[in-house]
Design a protein around this motif. Structure first.
Motif, PDB file in Angstrom:
ATOM      1  N   THR A 120      37.617 -61.076  33.813  1.00 24.39           N
ATOM      2  CA  THR A 120      38.452 -60.729  34.970  1.00 24.39           C
ATOM      3  C   THR A 120      39.924 -61.021  34.692  1.00 24.39           C
ATOM      4  O   THR A 120      40.274 -61.762  33.758  1.00 24.39           O
ATOM      5  CB  THR A 120      38.064 -61.574  36.215  1.00 24.39           C
ATOM      6  N   GLY A 121      40.766 -60.478  35.572  1.00 22.86           N
ATOM      7  CA  GLY A 121      42.190 -60.768  35.506  1.00 22.86           C
ATOM      8  C   GLY A 121      42.472 -62.232  35.808  1.00 22.86           C
ATOM      9  O   GLY A 121      43.365 -62.837  35.211  1.00 22.86           O
ATOM     10  N   SER A 122      41.719 -62.805  36.731  1.00 19.93           N
ATOM     11  CA  SER A 122      41.924 -64.226  37.058  1.00 19.93           C
ATOM     12  C   SER A 122      41.683 -65.088  35.824  1.00 19.93           C
ATOM     13  O   SER A 122      42.455 -66.013  35.533  1.00 19.93           O
ATOM     14  CB  SER A 122      40.951 -64.673  38.155  1.00 19.93           C
ATOM     15  N   ASN A 125      44.572 -64.735  33.403  1.00 21.90           N
ATOM     16  CA  ASN A 125      45.758 -65.491  33.823  1.00 21.90           C
ATOM     17  C   ASN A 125      45.524 -66.995  33.756  1.00 21.90           C
ATOM     18  O   ASN A 125      46.430 -67.763  33.439  1.00 21.90           O
ATOM     19  CB  ASN A 125      46.153 -65.096  35.253  1.00 21.90           C
ATOM     20  N   TYR A 148      50.346 -62.350  43.589  1.00 25.58           N
ATOM     21  CA  TYR A 148      48.915 -62.656  43.486  1.00 25.58           C
ATOM     22  C   TYR A 148      48.544 -62.630  42.002  1.00 25.58           C
ATOM     23  O   TYR A 148      48.814 -61.641  41.314  1.00 25.58           O
ATOM     24  CB  TYR A 148      48.057 -61.634  44.247  1.00 25.58           C
ATOM     25  N   HIS A 149      47.957 -63.716  41.515  1.00 18.45           N
ATOM     26  CA  HIS A 149      47.582 -63.752  40.098  1.00 18.45           C
ATOM     27  C   HIS A 149      46.144 -64.189  39.875  1.00 18.45           C
ATOM     28  O   HIS A 149      45.739 -64.370  38.727  1.00 18.45           O
ATOM     29  CB  HIS A 149      48.545 -64.632  39.299  1.00 18.45           C
ATOM     30  N   GLY A 150      45.361 -64.406  40.931  1.00 19.88           N
ATOM     31  CA  GLY A 150      43.948 -64.666  40.678  1.00 19.88           C
ATOM     32  C   GLY A 150      43.283 -65.607  41.647  1.00 19.88           C
ATOM     33  O   GLY A 150      43.902 -66.157  42.562  1.00 19.88           O
ATOM     34  N   ASN A 151      41.984 -65.795  41.418  1.00 17.00           N
ATOM     35  CA  ASN A 151      41.174 -66.564  42.366  1.00 17.00           C
ATOM     36  C   ASN A 151      40.559 -67.836  41.786  1.00 17.00           C
ATOM     37  O   ASN A 151      39.728 -68.465  42.433  1.00 17.00           O
ATOM     38  CB  ASN A 151      40.077 -65.658  42.959  1.00 17.00           C
ATOM     39  N   ASP A 216      54.033 -59.726  37.846  1.00 18.23           N
ATOM     40  CA  ASP A 216      53.433 -58.387  37.803  1.00 18.23           C
ATOM     41  C   ASP A 216      54.609 -57.411  37.755  1.00 18.23           C
ATOM     42  O   ASP A 216      55.433 -57.406  38.673  1.00 18.23           O
ATOM     43  CB  ASP A 216      52.588 -58.237  39.085  1.00 18.23           C
ATOM     44  N   ASP A 249      51.875 -60.180  33.696  1.00 16.32           N
ATOM     45  CA  ASP A 249      50.562 -59.909  34.288  1.00 16.32           C
ATOM     46  C   ASP A 249      50.454 -58.395  34.465  1.00 16.32           C
ATOM     47  O   ASP A 249      51.060 -57.811  35.371  1.00 16.32           O
ATOM     48  CB  ASP A 249      50.452 -60.642  35.634  1.00 16.32           C
ATOM     49  N   VAL A 251      47.678 -56.720  35.047  1.00 21.18           N
ATOM     50  CA  VAL A 251      46.419 -56.365  35.718  1.00 21.18           C
ATOM     51  C   VAL A 251      46.620 -55.121  36.595  1.00 21.18           C
ATOM     52  O   VAL A 251      45.759 -54.249  36.668  1.00 21.18           O
ATOM     53  CB  VAL A 251      45.892 -57.565  36.536  1.00 21.18           C
ATOM     54  N   GLN A 252      47.783 -55.027  37.239  1.00 14.99           N
ATOM     55  CA  GLN A 252      48.067 -53.853  38.073  1.00 14.99           C
ATOM     56  C   GLN A 252      48.821 -52.777  37.299  1.00 14.99           C
ATOM     57  O   GLN A 252      48.561 -51.587  37.470  1.00 14.99           O
ATOM     58  CB  GLN A 252      48.936 -54.261  39.283  1.00 14.99           C
ATOM     59  N   LYS A 279      41.397 -55.391  35.619  1.00 13.36           N
ATOM     60  CA  LYS A 279      41.060 -54.267  36.511  1.00 13.36           C
ATOM     61  C   LYS A 279      40.667 -52.939  35.841  1.00 13.36           C
ATOM     62  O   LYS A 279      39.481 -52.696  35.681  1.00 13.36           O
ATOM     63  CB  LYS A 279      42.185 -54.062  37.516  1.00 13.36           C
TER      64      LYS A 279
HETATM   65  N1  PMP Z   1      46.722 -60.323  38.756  1.00 13.27           N
HETATM   66  C1  PMP Z   1      47.050 -59.314  39.575  1.00 13.27           C
HETATM   67  C2  PMP Z   1      48.455 -58.793  39.550  1.00 13.27           C
HETATM   68  C3  PMP Z   1      46.088 -58.767  40.426  1.00 13.27           C
HETATM   69  O1  PMP Z   1      46.407 -57.772  41.237  1.00 13.27           O
HETATM   70  C4  PMP Z   1      44.769 -59.288  40.405  1.00 13.27           C
HETATM   71  C5  PMP Z   1      43.667 -58.713  41.289  1.00 13.27           C
HETATM   72  N2  PMP Z   1      44.056 -58.145  42.453  1.00 13.27           N
HETATM   73  C6  PMP Z   1      44.472 -60.341  39.537  1.00 13.27           C
HETATM   74  C7  PMP Z   1      45.471 -60.820  38.719  1.00 13.27           C
HETATM   75  C8  PMP Z   1      43.100 -60.963  39.492  1.00 13.27           C
HETATM   76  O2  PMP Z   1      42.197 -60.105  38.919  1.00 13.27           O
HETATM   77  P1  PMP Z   1      40.621 -60.274  39.207  1.00 13.27           P
HETATM   78  O3  PMP Z   1      40.363 -59.921  40.619  1.00 13.27           O
HETATM   79  O4  PMP Z   1      39.991 -59.317  38.219  1.00 13.27           O
HETATM   80  O5  PMP Z   1      40.262 -61.681  38.873  1.00 13.27           O
END
Ligand code: PMP
Length: 434
Positions: A120-122, A125, A148-151, A216, A249, A251-252, A279
């Motif tokens: 995943t992106g999270s 990051n 937003y950079h992750g969960n 981002d 980042d 991801v987007q 993503k």
């Molecule tokens: N970075 C950015 C810029 C994101 O938009 C997102 C997801 N919306 C993430 C990281 C996290 O990615 P993921 O949901 O795949 O963990």
């Protein structure tokens, strides 16, 4: 009798929907959120369309993950063939991951020599942030105001967009996204650069030190800001001068989304120390990556190992490789540029007729349109929500973004074409003229 006029059928559908909602709430609990006032039940995706159980098509102008289209046949075939052949992990020798890493790193430019795979992106990051802390010996991060950079625990702490549910940690500083109304782009760059220097000084003063700036490059959660294009270059230079790293980042903004360049940071002429992605990378199969310069990862790699059970598995790599091939074979970077321009120009025409739309921004197939109260000129989140729901009812899917959720977010699969763009614009105009 037309479907919409059949009260029996409508009634049955409503009660099915209510039962499904109750079941979902009972099973999945309170943390999930659904889109739309009347949630959408989907059973199939094909290209840029999603279908409900009745077979009604919805034009998808929202989902960036299926970048080469929902249920893309090439990706589906590659994934199922690989699944039926071999699916292990990164502790065996295997060629697919090396071929893909080579292609990926080549697209990123010369400074980034290694690729570490995640799901995943999270996770991408999270790893980038850990490496930055290890590399600098410091803990402080700088992000944009509504980033937003992750969960994960660490990346949630880099994500003000999570709101009050996850307050900023003491080692986080926020700077504005390029959303202030400076007349000149150069002035905007300098104003944000000054804020950035101030944020770094504050981290140093408070004993956290400055580890990295993570951004981002399309500032999507901040409200979609594709300009000024030199901003990240300037901020990356400051980060480096102050002994920290710049993490892009992607991801987007990666994988051709911006239409101009394959990677968002390239539009800013910036040279990141670390690039993260996810993503759209596997067109819906979970795969992400952290690409990194040899110097930045050297000490971390000596002292720590990184293993991710599923990250970089042969099936994930097959999805990613095929997605990359389709993007290149079908010229989707160019398509994003051309169709994005059509959408923006159509939006400008609509804005000339409707005072609710105040500003249109974006790059490639990542487009934002600010919705305002036509009388007061204030951002109008309720109006934006109304438009999104009306468009959904008329069969086209978009969403909102930004701190106040007053910006329409248009971010379709990269295979969106001129006919789809026309349908999107017509539906928007109808939603503005109920
Ligand atoms: N970075 C950015 C810029 C994101 O938009 C997102 C997801 N919306 C993430 C990281 C996290 O990615 P993921 O949901 O795949 O963990």
């Amino acid at each position: 009798m037309a479907r919409a006029e059949d009260p029996d059928r409508e009634g049955k559908q409503q009660s099915l929907l209510r039962a499904q909602l109750a079941r979902r709430e009972a099973l999945l609990g309170p943390t999930y959120r659904l889109f739309y006032e009347e949630p959408l039940h989907v059973v199939r995706g094909d290209g840029v369309f999603l279908y409900d159980p009745e077979g009604r098509p919805y034009l998808d102008a929202y989902n960036n993950v299926p970048c080469v289209g929902h249920s893309n046949p090439r990706v589906a075939a590659a994934v199922s063939e690989q699944m039926a052949t071999l699916n292990t992990h990164t502790r065996y020798l295997e060629d697919g991951i090396l071929d893909y890493a080579e292609a990926l790193l080549e697209s990123l430019g010369s400074g980034l020599r290694h690729a570490v795979f995640t799901c995943t992106g999270s996770e991408a990051n999270d790893l980038a942030a850990r490496i930055a802390m290890h590399n600098t010996g410091r803990r402080g991060f700088v992000v944009t105001r509504w980033a937003y950079h992750g969960n994960s625990y660490l990346t949630a702490g880099l994500s003000p967009a999570l709101g009050n549910g996850f307050p900023d940690p003491p080692s986080l500083r926020r700077i504005p996204a390029p959303d202030t109304g400076a007349d000149e782009e150069d002035d905007l760059v300098e104003a944000i650069a000054d804020e950035f220097e101030g944020a770094i000084e504050s981290l140093e003063r408070d004993g956290h030190g400055f580890a990295a700036f993570i951004a981002d490059s399309l500032f999507a959660s901040d409200g979609i800001y594709a300009r000024p294009q030199g901003l990240l270059k300037r901020l990356a230079e400051i980060a480096r001068r102050r002994g920290g790293l710049f993490i892009a980042d992607e991801v987007q903004s990666g994988f051709g989304r911006s239409g101009e360049r394959f990677w968002g940071f390239e539009r800013h002429h910036a040279e990141p120390d670390i690039v993260t992605m996810g993503k759209p990378m596997g067109n819906g199969y979970p795969i992400g990556a952290t690409a990194i310069s040899a110097e930045v990862i050297a000490a971390f790699g000596e002292q720590s190992r990184y293993f991710n059970t599923f990250g970089g598995s042969p099936v994930g790599i097959a999805a990613a490789q095929t997605t990359l091939d389709v993007i290149n074979d079908e010229g989707l970077l160019e398509n994003a540029e051309q169709v994005g321009k059509l959408i923006k120009s159509g939006l400008n025409d609509i804005a000339a007729r409707h005072a609710e739309i105040s500003e249109i921004r974006g790059a490639g197939l990542y487009i934002g349109a600010d919705i305002q109260d036509p009388v007061s000129g204030n951002p109008d989140p309720a109006g934006a929500k109304r438009i999104v729901n009306r468009m959904k009812a008329a069969g086209t899917l978009i969403s909102t973004t930004g701190e106040r959720a007053s910006t329409l977010k248009i971010r379709p699969p990269l295979i969106f074409n001129a006919v789809h763009a026309e349908q999107l614009l017509e539906t928007l105009e109808t939603a503005l003229n109920p």
